[in-house]
Write an enzyme that holds these catalytic residues in place. Structure first.
Site, mmCIF file in Angstrom:
data_model
loop_
_atom_site.group_PDB
_atom_site.id
_atom_site.type_symbol
_atom_site.label_atom_id
_atom_site.label_comp_id
_atom_site.label_asym_id
_atom_site.label_seq_id
_atom_site.Cartn_x
_atom_site.Cartn_y
_atom_site.Cartn_z
ATOM 1 N N GLU A 1 5.269 -7.610 5.704
ATOM 2 C CA GLU A 1 6.493 -7.847 6.456
ATOM 3 C C GLU A 1 6.548 -9.238 7.082
ATOM 4 O O GLU A 1 7.604 -9.838 7.204
ATOM 5 C CB GLU A 1 6.633 -6.789 7.549
ATOM 6 C CG GLU A 1 6.763 -5.398 6.977
ATOM 7 C CD GLU A 1 6.634 -4.348 8.055
ATOM 8 O OE1 GLU A 1 7.505 -3.476 8.124
ATOM 9 O OE2 GLU A 1 5.664 -4.385 8.828
ATOM 10 N N GLY B 1 -0.844 -0.351 6.063
ATOM 11 C CA GLY B 1 -1.539 0.383 5.005
ATOM 12 C C GLY B 1 -2.890 -0.201 4.659
ATOM 13 O O GLY B 1 -3.906 0.520 4.625
ATOM 14 N N ALA B 2 -2.923 -1.499 4.420
ATOM 15 C CA ALA B 2 -4.178 -2.108 3.972
ATOM 16 C C ALA B 2 -5.233 -2.093 5.071
ATOM 17 O O ALA B 2 -6.346 -1.623 4.840
ATOM 18 C CB ALA B 2 -3.924 -3.527 3.468
#
Ligand SMILES: Cc1cc2nc3c(=O)[nH]c(=O)nc-3n(C[C@H](O)[C@H](O)[C@H](O)COP(=O)(O)OP(=O)(O)OC[C@H]3O[C@@H](n4cnc5c(N)ncnc54)[C@H](O)[C@@H]3O)c2cc1C
Ligand code: SF4
Lengths: 326, 735
Positions: B693, B512-513
């Site tokens: 993660e 996402g980032a």
């Protein structure tokens, strides 16, 4: 959740009357009952709210202490007399649930909390406790949480609580009031083994409610509550040991032990107390105590480890209490 | 629209050249106060007029067919509006990035607890009661014919990845390890249960839902309902944790939409905790065989990682256990494979760092045994095995800070690696020990768009359908725009979680980032070009700081430059050749100190240090928080978390947070997080990589190694509960 009627008990006599009605349950803190009502494991037509009865007090009683049925677990655990004279009880309570739950949970509710058996809480699975005659889901299913002592073909569930285990070691008495008057029952006899009626968990008759628990004269000595669990908080005991043990000189002058996580009730075996009392502590003696405790133990696969765990938890507790070195 | 396809590393390091000085700073999350004060609305909390409530009815059979739903068993009940059982209902959540509807047709039951119908009522309580009472007949398949145990079926064999001759390398090795590990399944266990409110207006559907990847989810929902995407809008402004469970459109979204249409009013479906546990994705359990062959110095000559995982028949997803094993360490002779057992437990999918979370646990535990055999510091063993070139492909690594993480982490932790003899340190009943593990997680990026608007007054607005699942997206996108446009991030408003905004890949796979951040970066570059031209200069010479733009001697405020009008640009980022031409991953190292109770096997983590190389740090505080979260999950995977299934019907028994044990505060010690300085030009134009993660990938191995160092018991089964460790402790005491 099934719709239900709400009735408030204003006076004790009134409470018994209300609670005697069919399909009626008393509610105190609600931390166990409401969860079960959401799951429709409990489906009372009427709830009798006990919270307005004057049963929250904790007061001196003869040489002991009388803890009202509505005293919260937090109030009991922080009470100066409890901390000074019955630290075992404070420790057991504080080893249970979470602060938020203990702020709501009550003495009476805690004693009557239902099992955490996951077949009991799953209404799409068979369970003799929830639905007598439907069978026991756990027996041939997953029994990780389940009992190794005093089980029956009908049910292998545990009584999951901590507070009552300490009270069993402390030889507390349960005060009960009902339509027909009041009575007291030793806590050690309050909970029942499942037999072929696992849906009957304690000696309360319809319409009876707990009004208090009394603790006898303090026994002093070392008081230890050892609770074994995977995560360090907010988990029920795999095995727990409550011990009140006093040494005089080289020997054990008083020993009272009770066990959680092993049976359908806080497990108290007077033979263990007798065995230890008057003896010089030793590893051999502790082994004998564990032998007595576990002589009829039976595992159901996933919970087999509870047997060695109980032995070791008992041994460690006794070492801790007597100062014997392993 | 300014587009960039990542065909080559971006060495320009543009963010470092900017002058605002906010990128990387540990700024608070702008959404923090409204979240902790309870004001931020989560999916089920929107106050939508006239909404009815839907509760699922689930199948109490493991496999079979719905024969008849007796609607009349509840139709008379107070408050009950309808029983909705529609062929288009989805039976499970979509897999991450599926972009098409998952299995539909609730009449066919594939696992115990599958939603089959929705009862809609005036109140949640009435709906739940009626759902409980609804009478349904089933044609249930004979349980004896249904496989539930992954070990009892013939799995689908993976061809695997082979190179050289592993068996031979093992036979020839000076040192070798051949061990089999099992890991139990995990639940995502996000705090916010899956929930949706669906509303139809003029043929258009709006759903407030709790989802991680709106761009894919809208496609999945539209496909399930046979709608055009233009007629659907999904809103997920705040998501109370996802951890993979909200990657794909879940059953509540589709059911709410269908029910709302049928009853002609908005319908809210908030799944119960039990339904979430039983019907949303599980992480598969795994059995992993690790084979490590090494020379006298511990250099790997062979590397085998073979896994057995499970899923429902027909599901593509297989827990990618060997994902980082492909490149983390060398070893000429290799065999990697993942076989899949087809069983009828609930669907398996992405849960918290799929693959490495459990794969690295086993690998790093095996590496510890190898270090012991070789007789060297396990940190040194890992350093020796960082390969110069990719073990199977002719591609370079992108920036890789594994060695730095190991070294800096060791220093911070106070690692002592020479004497690793177990059972040396005792405090009362407790054995104390330490352990180390490498961390690794593949780096991914996905296509992303974002729109940035400069507004009169000198503020900016960032819009993308990217979600913030509690990770800090609101903060970092504001910081990227603030840095590029010379604005205080307080003056940058960030709008997320709405499919009306330009689309991105959403949150998942830790992409996402870097992905949506790059889209924002590109939009800002385009705005800067426009500003530079307004100043009659080159973008390269433009300085933007504190609301002022300067080229050479000309200096104007943004407000002046805009002349009362908005200026808007969209950035479009696409993965490109770098994906194939580089092996890109985030790396880390974990150092754990644990205490193991000699009597009971209870294990408590006393210290946990993680050092991470994640490319550019966009916000030190949110990055650190991500790492703390991942390390916490690792404690769960190491010690407490396990899905337990009934062997007879495959149903999940521990389906609430009282019995599924995520770590509690007391299980999590003060954790230390080091963020190693890094820019990875091949990873993204903002030189950032995935974070969240990674911090779970390997840490459970460090804990296992610490357990061994403490008490001398090697655990081959995770979580390492008292029951797992007890036997070993008894044996050790005898020895
Ligand atoms: C997540 C979770 C974790 C927990 N962990 C632990 C733990 O680790 N250890 C532990 O010991 N407990 C634990 N608990 C259980 C908790 O202690 C009980 O829920 C609580 O003590 C019940 O008290 P209550 O007043 O809320 O009872 P209620 O929920 O109000 O009632 C429970 C039962 O008692 C009956 N009852 C209540 N008062 C009386 C009375 N005066 N006379 C007769 N019957 C009565 C009710 O009819 C009902 O059947 C946990 C609970 C939860 C939800
Ligand atoms: S163990 Fe007892 S409570 Fe559990 S399923 Fe069997 S009968 Fe029910």
């Amino acid at each position: 959740m099934r719709p239900f009627d709400y009735k408030r008990a204003e006076r004790l006599e009134h409470a018994g009357q209300l609670a005697a009605a069919e399909d009626t349950l008393a509610i105190a803190g609600g931390t166990n009952l409401i969860d079960l009502m959401k799951l429709q494991v409990e489906t009372p037509a009427t709830l009798v709210d006990l919270n307005h009865l004057p049963l929250a007090g904790i007061e001196e009683h003869e040489d002991g202490l009388r803890i009202g049925a509505l005293a919260t677990n937090t109030a009991t655990a922080v009470h100066p007399r409890v901390r000074a004279d019955y630290p075992l009880l404070a420790r057991a309570i504080l080893a249970g649930a979470t602060q938020q739950l203990r702020n709501k949970a009550t003495t009476g509710g805690n004693l009557c909390q239902r099992t955490r058996c996951w077949y009991f809480t799953n209404t799409d699975q068979p369970c003799n406790k929830r639905e007598p005659g439907s069978g026991c889901g756990a027996l041939m299913g997953r029994a990780d949480l389940h009992a190794v002592l005093g089980t029956s073909e009908a049910c292998i569930a545990t009584y999951p609580g901590d507070m009552a285990v300490a009270m069993a070691a402390l030889d507390a008495t349960v005060e009960i009031a009902g339509e027909k008057g009041s009575r007291s029952v030793p806590l050690r006899e309050f909970h029942l083994l499942p037999g072929d009626t696992p849906h009957i968990e304690n000696v309360l008759e319809p319409g009876e409610i707990i009004t208090a628990v009394t603790l006898p004269t303090p026994v002093g000595g070392k008081q230890i509550y050892r609770k074994v669990r995977e995560r360090s908080s907010y988990a029920f005991a795999l095995v727990s040991v409550a011990a009140a043990l006093r040494m005089e000189g080289e020997s054990i002058a008083h020993a009272a032990l009770a066990f959680g996580g092993l049976a359908h009730k806080p497990w108290h075996d007077p033979r263990i107390d007798d065995l230890l009392t008057g003896e010089k502590p030793s590893m051999a003696l502790f082994d004998k105590a564990a032998d007595l405790l576990l002589e009829d133990a039976q595992g159901y696969g996933e919970n087999d480890a509870k047997i060695p765990l109980a032995r070791r938890a008992l041994t460690a507790t006794l070492i801790d209490a007597t100062g014997v070195s392993a | 629209m300014k587009s960039l396809t990542m065909d080559k590393p971006d060495e320009r390091n543009r963010l470092d050249a900017m002058k605002q000085g906010v990128i990387g700073k540990p700024l608070d999350r702008p959404d923090g106060p409204i979240k902790v004060s309870g004001v931020a609305p989560y999916a089920a909390e929107y106050d939508i007029a006239n909404a009815a409530y839907g509760v699922f009815v689930t199948a109490p059979i493991a496999r079979g067919k719905v024969a008849k739903i007796h609607e009349d068993s509840v139709t008379g009940m107070d408050g009950v509006i309808a029983v909705v059982a529609d062929e288009r209902f989805t039976t499970r959540a979509a897999q991450g990035t599926a972009g098409e509807a998952p299995e539909q047709g609730p009449g066919e039951v594939d696992y115990w607890g599958q939603p089959i119908a929705l009862v809609v009522a005036e109140s949640y309580e009435a709906a739940r009661d009626a759902a409980q009472r609804l009478k349904v007949d089933f044609h249930a398949d004979d349980l004896a014919d249904i496989p539930f145990d992954p070990d009892a079926v013939e799995p689908e064999k993976d061809e695997g990845q082979r190179q050289g001759d592993l068996a031979h390398a093992m036979a020839e090795a000076v040192h070798s390890v051949d061990r089999t590990y099992t890991t139990h399944g995990h639940a995502s266990a996000a705090m916010e249960p899956h929930a949706s409110i669906a509303e139809w207006q003029d043929g258009k559907l709006t759903v407030h839902a709790s989802l991680q990847m709106l761009n894919f989810n809208i496609a999945e929902l539209a496909d399930a309902l046979d709608l055009e995407e233009d007629d659907v809008r999904l809103v997920s402004r705040f998501v109370g944790g996802g951890f993979g469970s909200k990657l794909g459109v879940s059953q509540d979204v589709v059911a709410a939409a269908i029910a709302a249409k049928q009853v002609g009013r908005p319908v809210k479906v908030a799944m119960t905790r039990q339904h979430v546990f039983q019907a949303i994705m599980r992480r598969s359990e795994s059995t992993q065989r690790l084979r490590l062959a090494a020379d006298a110095e511990g250099r790997l000559t062979g590397f085998g990682h073979e896994a057995l995982v499970s899923n429902l028949p027909g599901e593509d997803f297989a827990e990618p256990v060997t994902q980082s094993s492909k490149f983390l360490y060398g070893g000429e002779n290799r065999l990697l494979r993942i076989d899949v057992a087809r069983i009828h437990r609930m669907c398996a999918g992405s849960v918290r760092a799929p693959g490495e979370a459990v794969g690295m646990t086993a690998l790093e535990a095996a590496m510890d045994e190898l270090a012991e055999q070789v007789g060297i510091d396990p940190v040194e063993l890992r350093l020796r095995n960082i390969p110069d070139k990719h073990p199977t492909k002719d591609i370079p690594y992108s920036s890789r800070k594994l060695a730095e993480c190991l070294k800096e982490g060791a220093a911070a932790f106070g690692w002592q690696g020479e004497d690793r003899k177990p059972r040396q340190r005792r405090e009362g009943e407790w054995w104390i020990g330490t352990g180390v593990a490498s961390g690794s997680r593949v780096h991914n990026v996905e296509e992303a768009k974002a729109r940035v608007t400069l507004r009169p007054g000198g503020t900016a607005l960032v819009e993308t359908d990217m979600t913030d699942i509690g990770t800090g997206t609101y903060a970092i996108l504001g910081q990227i725009a603030g840095e590029m446009l010379g604005l205080d991030p307080k003056d940058v408003e960030v709008g997320l979680g709405d499919t009306d905004f330009p689309r991105g890949p959403g949150s998942g796979g830790s992409w996402g980032a870097p992905s949506s951040g790059s889209a924002v970066f590109l939009a800002c570059e385009a705005l800067r070009e426009e500003i530079a031209s307004l100043l009659k200069g080159e973008e390269g010479n433009l300085t933007m700081k504190d609301g002022t733009a300067v080229v050479g001697n000309t200096s104007r405020t943004i407000d002046e430059l805009l002349g009362g009008k908005e200026l808007q640009r969209t950035g479009h980022f696409q993965p490109g050749k770098t994906e194939k031409e580089f092996a890109a991953a985030s790396y880390g190292a974990f150092f754990a100190e644990v205490a193991v109770n000699d009597w009971t096997g209870e294990t408590r983590v006393r210290r946990l240090t993680g050092a991470f190389g994640i490319g550019r740090v966009l916000n030190e505080k949110t990055a650190r928080s991500q790492c703390l979260g991942g390390m916490t999950w690792a404690i769960g995977a190491a010690l407490t978390e396990q899905l337990l299934f009934d062997p007879r019907d495959g149903h999940l028994v521990n389906c609430d947070l009282a019995e599924y044990h995520v770590p509690v505060h007391r299980d999590v010690p003060e954790c230390e997080v080091l963020l190693v300085e890094e820019r990875d030009p091949a990873a993204s134009p903002i030189q950032a990589k995935g974070v969240g993660e990674l911090s779970m990938c390997g840490a459970a191995g460090a804990i296992a190694n610490a357990v061994y160092n403490a008490c001398g018991v090697r655990a081959y089964s995770f979580p390492m509960t008292p029951a797992v460790l007890l036997e070993g402790l008894v044996e050790q005491a005898k020895a």
